[in-house]
Design an enzyme around this catalytic site. Sequence first.
Site, mmCIF file in Angstrom:
data_model
loop_
_atom_site.group_PDB
_atom_site.id
_atom_site.type_symbol
_atom_site.label_atom_id
_atom_site.label_comp_id
_atom_site.label_asym_id
_atom_site.label_seq_id
_atom_site.Cartn_x
_atom_site.Cartn_y
_atom_site.Cartn_z
ATOM 1 N N ARG A 77 0.847 -1.196 0.000
ATOM 2 C CA ARG A 77 0.000 0.000 0.000
ATOM 3 C C ARG A 77 0.876 1.236 0.000
ATOM 4 O O ARG A 77 1.748 1.365 0.850
ATOM 5 C CB ARG A 77 -0.839 0.009 1.303
ATOM 6 C CG ARG A 77 -2.233 -0.392 1.100
ATOM 7 C CD ARG A 77 -3.142 -0.187 2.257
ATOM 8 N NE ARG A 77 -2.687 0.306 3.537
ATOM 9 C CZ ARG A 77 -3.510 0.623 4.527
ATOM 10 N NH1 ARG A 77 -4.814 0.494 4.360
ATOM 11 N NH2 ARG A 77 -3.061 1.046 5.680
ATOM 12 N N THR A 125 -1.162 7.550 -0.442
ATOM 13 C CA THR A 125 -2.474 7.448 -1.120
ATOM 14 C C THR A 125 -3.286 6.253 -0.609
ATOM 15 O O THR A 125 -4.478 6.165 -0.861
ATOM 16 C CB THR A 125 -2.285 7.265 -2.638
ATOM 17 O OG1 THR A 125 -1.611 6.010 -2.846
ATOM 18 C CG2 THR A 125 -1.461 8.386 -3.240
ATOM 19 N N ASP A 127 0.467 -3.328 12.190
ATOM 20 C CA ASP A 127 0.922 -3.674 10.846
ATOM 21 C C ASP A 127 1.293 -5.155 10.822
ATOM 22 O O ASP A 127 2.291 -5.570 11.408
ATOM 23 C CB ASP A 127 2.129 -2.800 10.465
ATOM 24 C CG ASP A 127 2.497 -2.982 9.005
ATOM 25 O OD1 ASP A 127 2.744 -4.140 8.594
ATOM 26 O OD2 ASP A 127 2.510 -1.993 8.259
ATOM 27 N N ASP A 129 4.844 -6.134 9.399
ATOM 28 C CA ASP A 129 5.941 -5.782 10.308
ATOM 29 C C ASP A 129 5.975 -6.709 11.518
ATOM 30 O O ASP A 129 7.050 -7.086 11.994
ATOM 31 C CB ASP A 129 5.798 -4.324 10.769
ATOM 32 C CG ASP A 129 6.253 -3.346 9.693
ATOM 33 O OD1 ASP A 129 7.015 -3.761 8.795
ATOM 34 O OD2 ASP A 129 5.827 -2.182 9.740
HETATM 35 C C1 PRP Z 1 -1.224 -4.726 4.264
HETATM 36 C C2 PRP Z 1 -2.052 -5.995 4.352
HETATM 37 C C3 PRP Z 1 -2.856 -5.949 3.082
HETATM 38 C C4 PRP Z 1 -3.108 -4.483 2.918
HETATM 39 C C5 PRP Z 1 -4.496 -4.181 3.403
HETATM 40 O O1 PRP Z 1 -0.138 -4.907 3.446
HETATM 41 O O2 PRP Z 1 -1.280 -7.151 4.498
HETATM 42 O O3 PRP Z 1 -2.175 -6.466 1.957
HETATM 43 O O4 PRP Z 1 -2.157 -3.786 3.735
HETATM 44 O O5 PRP Z 1 -4.832 -2.868 3.158
HETATM 45 P P1 PRP Z 1 -5.959 -2.434 2.129
HETATM 46 O O6 PRP Z 1 -7.131 -3.349 2.357
HETATM 47 O O7 PRP Z 1 -6.225 -1.021 2.517
HETATM 48 O O8 PRP Z 1 -5.402 -2.566 0.750
HETATM 49 P P2 PRP Z 1 1.011 -3.796 3.303
HETATM 50 O O9 PRP Z 1 0.679 -2.873 2.200
HETATM 51 O O10 PRP Z 1 1.267 -3.178 4.635
HETATM 52 O O11 PRP Z 1 2.239 -4.633 2.806
HETATM 53 P P3 PRP Z 1 3.103 -5.775 3.571
HETATM 54 O O12 PRP Z 1 2.244 -7.015 3.624
HETATM 55 O O13 PRP Z 1 4.286 -5.932 2.678
HETATM 56 O O14 PRP Z 1 3.459 -5.275 4.947
HETATM 57 N N1 URA Z 2 -2.382 -3.251 6.927
HETATM 58 C C1 URA Z 2 -2.060 -3.732 8.138
HETATM 59 O O1 URA Z 2 -1.089 -4.481 8.276
HETATM 60 N N2 URA Z 2 -2.813 -3.361 9.194
HETATM 61 C C2 URA Z 2 -3.879 -2.574 9.077
HETATM 62 O O2 URA Z 2 -4.542 -2.301 10.094
HETATM 63 C C3 URA Z 2 -4.206 -2.086 7.808
HETATM 64 C C4 URA Z 2 -3.450 -2.446 6.738
#
Ligand code: PRP
Ligand code: URA
Length: 208
Positions: A103, A107, A199, A202
């Site tokens: 994400r 944005t 997160d 993380d």
């Molecule tokens: C997180 C999560 C989803 C997304 C959800 O990933 O694992 O993929 O955000 O958010 P949304 O429904 O608003 O799209 P992130 O972008 O943090 O990436 P990561 O898994 O690499 O930490």
């Molecule tokens: N991605 C995450 O990992 N946590 C949230 O709460 C939203 C998006």
Amino acid sequence: MSVLELNHPLIEHKLSILRDKNTGTKEFRELISEISCFLCYEAMRNAKLKKTEIETPLEKIEIGRLEEDKYAFIPILRAGMGMLDGIINVVPNAKIGHIGMYRNEKTFEPVNYFFKVPNEIEKREVFLLDPMLATGGSACDAIALLKEKGVKAINFLCLIAAPEGIKRVEQEHPDVKIYCAHIDEKLNKNKYICPGLGDAGDRIFGTK
Ligand code: PRP
Ligand code: URA
């Protein structure tokens, strides 16, 4: 209804540890894995079985067997990887794909950076894995990429879902069934799920 929420004391118990900010990486990963097994169990409730003849030590019987390789489990990177371990313990011969999404921090729009799925994906039932369904942007884009490849049967498995994300998936992809461990209250101004668990990526990979 296109959403099924696991409603069980054992799940609430495990989520209570998972959500706790003091829970460390090792336990966090183990819990994601365990809860994912329960999600998979529920999502495969109506899986079709192939009648097979086997012989017990006592007699021959006809019994149903899962054709595991007709299913594809596809984690959305990174955090979805945390769900895969538990699931391949119970469906070890399923096919595995990967979709990379992150994400954009400003944005909140998803950016796709990787797409690799098993061959003949259009013939398989797909289970997309991502612990968090927040705005629904990542889920919707991943589903759209799969549909472009001709996939018809798609399920979305997540641990925590926000109402906003559910609504978006329901609107854009009403044919997709969502399985989640819990539906939370809302998103905050940074589009994090509240109360949520922070997160997920993380916490799984210890990157913060
Ligand atoms: C997180 C999560 C989803 C997304 C959800 O990933 O694992 O993929 O955000 O958010 P949304 O429904 O608003 O799209 P992130 O972008 O943090 O990436 P990561 O898994 O690499 O930490
Ligand atoms: N991605 C995450 O990992 N946590 C949230 O709460 C939203 C998006």
